[in-house]
Write a protein that holds these residues in place. Structure first.
Motif, PDB file in Angstrom:
ATOM      1  N   GLN A   1     -68.267-131.292 -22.404  1.00 35.67           N
ATOM      2  CA  GLN A   1     -68.057-132.576 -23.070  1.00 35.67           C
ATOM      3  C   GLN A   1     -67.027-133.424 -22.335  1.00 35.67           C
ATOM      4  OE1 GLN A   1     -66.867-131.383 -26.995  1.00 35.67           O
ATOM      5  NE2 GLN A   1     -68.887-130.572 -27.516  1.00 35.67           N
ATOM      6  N   ALA A   2     -65.913-132.816 -21.956  1.00 38.01           N
ATOM      7  CA  ALA A   2     -64.810-133.552 -21.335  1.00 38.01           C
ATOM      8  C   ALA A   2     -65.117-133.954 -19.892  1.00 38.01           C
ATOM      9  CB  ALA A   2     -63.540-132.717 -21.367  1.00 38.01           C
ATOM     10  N   ARG A   3     -65.776-133.055 -19.165  1.00 32.52           N
ATOM     11  CA  ARG A   3     -66.093-133.227 -17.745  1.00 32.52           C
ATOM     12  C   ARG A   3     -64.868-133.292 -16.847  1.00 32.52           C
ATOM     13  NH1 ARG A   3     -71.420-136.061 -16.340  1.00 32.52           N
ATOM     14  NH2 ARG A   3     -72.799-134.949 -17.727  1.00 32.52           N
ATOM     15  N   THR A   4     -63.710-132.905 -17.389  1.00 35.50           N
ATOM     16  CA  THR A   4     -62.473-132.810 -16.605  1.00 35.50           C
ATOM     17  C   THR A   4     -61.743-131.539 -17.000  1.00 35.50           C
ATOM     18  OG1 THR A   4     -61.213-134.082 -18.224  1.00 35.50           O
ATOM     19  CG2 THR A   4     -62.177-135.314 -16.377  1.00 35.50           C
ATOM     20  N   ALA A   5     -60.904-131.043 -16.088  1.00 35.78           N
ATOM     21  CA  ALA A   5     -60.137-129.829 -16.379  1.00 35.78           C
ATOM     22  C   ALA A   5     -58.899-129.773 -15.504  1.00 35.78           C
ATOM     23  CB  ALA A   5     -60.994-128.584 -16.135  1.00 35.78           C
ATOM     24  N   VAL A   6     -57.946-128.989 -15.947  1.00 36.51           N
ATOM     25  CA  VAL A   6     -56.780-128.637 -15.154  1.00 36.51           C
ATOM     26  C   VAL A   6     -56.942-127.181 -14.759  1.00 36.51           C
ATOM     27  CG1 VAL A   6     -54.285-128.211 -15.230  1.00 36.51           C
ATOM     28  CG2 VAL A   6     -55.228-130.313 -16.217  1.00 36.51           C
ATOM     29  N   VAL A   7     -56.730-126.886 -13.484  1.00 39.86           N
ATOM     30  CA  VAL A   7     -56.734-125.513 -12.994  1.00 39.86           C
ATOM     31  C   VAL A   7     -55.309-125.224 -12.533  1.00 39.86           C
ATOM     32  CG1 VAL A   7     -57.605-123.892 -11.279  1.00 39.86           C
ATOM     33  CG2 VAL A   7     -59.156-125.564 -12.310  1.00 39.86           C
ATOM     34  N   ALA A   8     -54.613-124.370 -13.276  1.00 40.00           N
ATOM     35  CA  ALA A   8     -53.223-124.019 -12.972  1.00 40.00           C
ATOM     36  C   ALA A   8     -53.179-122.599 -12.420  1.00 40.00           C
ATOM     37  CB  ALA A   8     -52.370-124.124 -14.230  1.00 40.00           C
ATOM     38  N   LEU A   9     -52.379-122.405 -11.378  1.00 45.93           N
ATOM     39  CA  LEU A   9     -52.180-121.062 -10.833  1.00 45.93           C
ATOM     40  C   LEU A   9     -50.975-120.447 -11.524  1.00 45.93           C
ATOM     41  CD1 LEU A   9     -52.831-121.703  -7.040  1.00 45.93           C
ATOM     42  CD2 LEU A   9     -54.437-121.030  -8.837  1.00 45.93           C
ATOM     43  N   LEU A  10     -51.190-119.295 -12.144  1.00 46.97           N
ATOM     44  CA  LEU A  10     -50.133-118.660 -12.915  1.00 46.97           C
ATOM     45  C   LEU A  10     -49.281-117.759 -12.037  1.00 46.97           C
ATOM     46  CD1 LEU A  10     -52.020-117.795 -16.223  1.00 46.97           C
ATOM     47  CD2 LEU A  10     -50.770-119.879 -15.603  1.00 46.97           C
ATOM     48  N   GLY A  11     -48.030-117.595 -12.455  1.00 44.46           N
ATOM     49  CA  GLY A  11     -47.081-116.759 -11.737  1.00 44.46           C
ATOM     50  C   GLY A  11     -46.542-115.656 -12.622  1.00 44.46           C
ATOM     51  N   GLU A  12     -45.609-114.908 -12.068  1.00 43.67           N
ATOM     52  CA  GLU A  12     -45.020-113.761 -12.761  1.00 43.67           C
ATOM     53  C   GLU A  12     -44.575-114.067 -14.191  1.00 43.67           C
ATOM     54  OE1 GLU A  12     -43.799-110.118 -13.719  1.00 43.67           O
ATOM     55  OE2 GLU A  12     -44.842-110.595 -11.867  1.00 43.67           O
ATOM     56  N   PRO A  13     -43.934-115.217 -14.460  1.00 42.91           N
ATOM     57  CA  PRO A  13     -43.488-115.461 -15.842  1.00 42.91           C
ATOM     58  C   PRO A  13     -44.625-115.723 -16.836  1.00 42.91           C
ATOM     59  CG  PRO A  13     -42.457-117.013 -14.295  1.00 42.91           C
ATOM     60  CD  PRO A  13     -43.482-116.243 -13.544  1.00 42.91           C
ATOM     61  N   HIS A  14     -45.855-115.798 -16.365  1.00 42.64           N
ATOM     62  CA  HIS A  14     -46.972-116.215 -17.223  1.00 42.64           C
ATOM     63  C   HIS A  14     -47.908-115.075 -17.616  1.00 42.64           C
ATOM     64  CE1 HIS A  14     -45.964-119.737 -14.574  1.00 42.64           C
ATOM     65  NE2 HIS A  14     -45.549-120.108 -15.764  1.00 42.64           N
ATOM     66  N   ARG A  15     -47.487-113.837 -17.505  1.00 47.49           N
ATOM     67  CA  ARG A  15     -48.351-112.691 -17.840  1.00 47.49           C
ATOM     68  C   ARG A  15     -48.863-112.766 -19.274  1.00 47.49           C
ATOM     69  NH1 ARG A  15     -47.600-107.509 -14.740  1.00 47.49           N
ATOM     70  NH2 ARG A  15     -46.548-108.135 -12.833  1.00 47.49           N
ATOM     71  N   ARG A  16     -47.965-113.021 -20.213  1.00 54.57           N
ATOM     72  CA  ARG A  16     -48.378-113.084 -21.624  1.00 54.57           C
ATOM     73  C   ARG A  16     -49.347-114.239 -21.856  1.00 54.57           C
ATOM     74  NH1 ARG A  16     -44.129-114.074 -25.225  1.00 54.57           N
ATOM     75  NH2 ARG A  16     -45.609-113.641 -26.864  1.00 54.57           N
ATOM     76  N   LEU A  17     -49.108-115.359 -21.196  1.00 52.78           N
ATOM     77  CA  LEU A  17     -49.997-116.515 -21.310  1.00 52.78           C
ATOM     78  C   LEU A  17     -51.389-116.166 -20.771  1.00 52.78           C
ATOM     79  CD1 LEU A  17     -49.897-119.544 -22.174  1.00 52.78           C
ATOM     80  CD2 LEU A  17     -49.475-120.061 -19.763  1.00 52.78           C
ATOM     81  N   ALA A  18     -51.432-115.483 -19.636  1.00 50.09           N
ATOM     82  CA  ALA A  18     -52.710-115.063 -19.052  1.00 50.09           C
ATOM     83  C   ALA A  18     -53.472-114.156 -20.007  1.00 50.09           C
ATOM     84  CB  ALA A  18     -52.481-114.360 -17.714  1.00 50.09           C
ATOM     85  N   ASP A  19     -52.782-113.211 -20.615  1.00 49.10           N
ATOM     86  CA  ASP A  19     -53.434-112.302 -21.564  1.00 49.10           C
ATOM     87  C   ASP A  19     -53.917-113.039 -22.808  1.00 49.10           C
ATOM     88  OD1 ASP A  19     -53.311-109.990 -20.074  1.00 49.10           O
ATOM     89  OD2 ASP A  19     -51.473-109.259 -21.015  1.00 49.10           O
ATOM     90  N   ALA A  20     -53.117-113.988 -23.296  1.00 47.08           N
ATOM     91  CA  ALA A  20     -53.508-114.733 -24.502  1.00 47.08           C
ATOM     92  C   ALA A  20     -54.750-115.578 -24.230  1.00 47.08           C
ATOM     93  CB  ALA A  20     -52.358-115.615 -24.972  1.00 47.08           C
ATOM     94  N   PHE A  21     -54.802-116.267 -23.097  1.00 47.35           N
ATOM     95  CA  PHE A  21     -55.978-117.084 -22.777  1.00 47.35           C
ATOM     96  C   PHE A  21     -57.152-116.230 -22.301  1.00 47.35           C
ATOM     97  CE2 PHE A  21     -53.167-120.767 -22.952  1.00 47.35           C
ATOM     98  CZ  PHE A  21     -54.007-121.708 -23.525  1.00 47.35           C
ATOM     99  N   GLY A  22     -56.886-114.974 -21.942  1.00 58.14           N
ATOM    100  CA  GLY A  22     -57.957-114.036 -21.609  1.00 58.14           C
ATOM    101  C   GLY A  22     -58.464-113.307 -22.836  1.00 58.14           C
TER     102      GLY A  22
END
Length: 174
Positions: free
Chosen positions: A75-96
């Motif tokens: 629907q949006a046809r746009t996105a942000v692609v962010a590269l995650l780092g060491e401090p973002h492990r919990r964020l990666a798991d939550a969005f996974g």
């Protein structure tokens, strides 16, 4: 109740796909793809992705066709692609969708609204992208989604990148 040291949903090694096991041995970047449309935000941790240089440059990733991300991205046809780092492990798991995120994963950190979607605050590298096709090819279990890169943010204070290999996160340091 018993707490196990192993992943509770992981099938025995003899029942796992050899192709998936091969893929698991390749170190992959841990990216967070986010988008927004009609007031709805969606995101997904994506490690099956690559960046191709060109005019325009592209990000190509394997996305679950049943994910909220794909529905909202179409629907949006746009996105942000962010590269995650060491401090973002919990964020990666939550969005996974492998770890709890009370109130949803977008409540875990602050976000900046951009022309391409929500960008996570504190991430050193991200790209604003546009969807190349709303009808991408199916590859195995996933859609092979191509995003054209319209904008890149590179912070001078790079956070060591997070890599996914054999079901675990690993940090790469200089």
């Amino acid at each position: 109740m018993t707490i196990h040291g192993d992943h509770p949903f992981l099938p025995p090694e003899s029942d796992r796909s050899p192709v998936r096991r091969l893929r698991g041995r390749l170190p992959s970047p841990v990216g967070l793809w986010t988008t927004a449309s009609g007031g709805k935000r969606a995101g997904l941790t994506v490690s099956s992705m690559l960046v191709a240089d060109g005019e325009p440059g592209s990000v190509i990733g394997l996305i679950d066709p049943d994910s909220d991300l794909w529905e909202t991205l179409r629907q949006a046809r746009t996105a942000v692609v962010a590269l995650l780092g060491e401090p973002h492990r919990r964020l990666a798991d939550a969005f996974g969708y492998v770890a709890p995120a009370p109130g949803g994963p977008f409540r875990m950190i602050d976000w900046t609204d951009t022309a391409w979607g929500p960008a996570p605050v504190g991430v050193s590298t991200w790209a604003g992208c546009t969807l190349a096709s709303t009808d991408p090819p199916q590859v195995g279990w996933a859609l092979q989604v191509q995003l054209d890169i319209a904008h890149v943010e590179l912070s001078p204070d790079e956070i060591p990148p997070l890599v996914h290999r054999r079901g675990r996160y690993v940090s790469i340091t200089g």
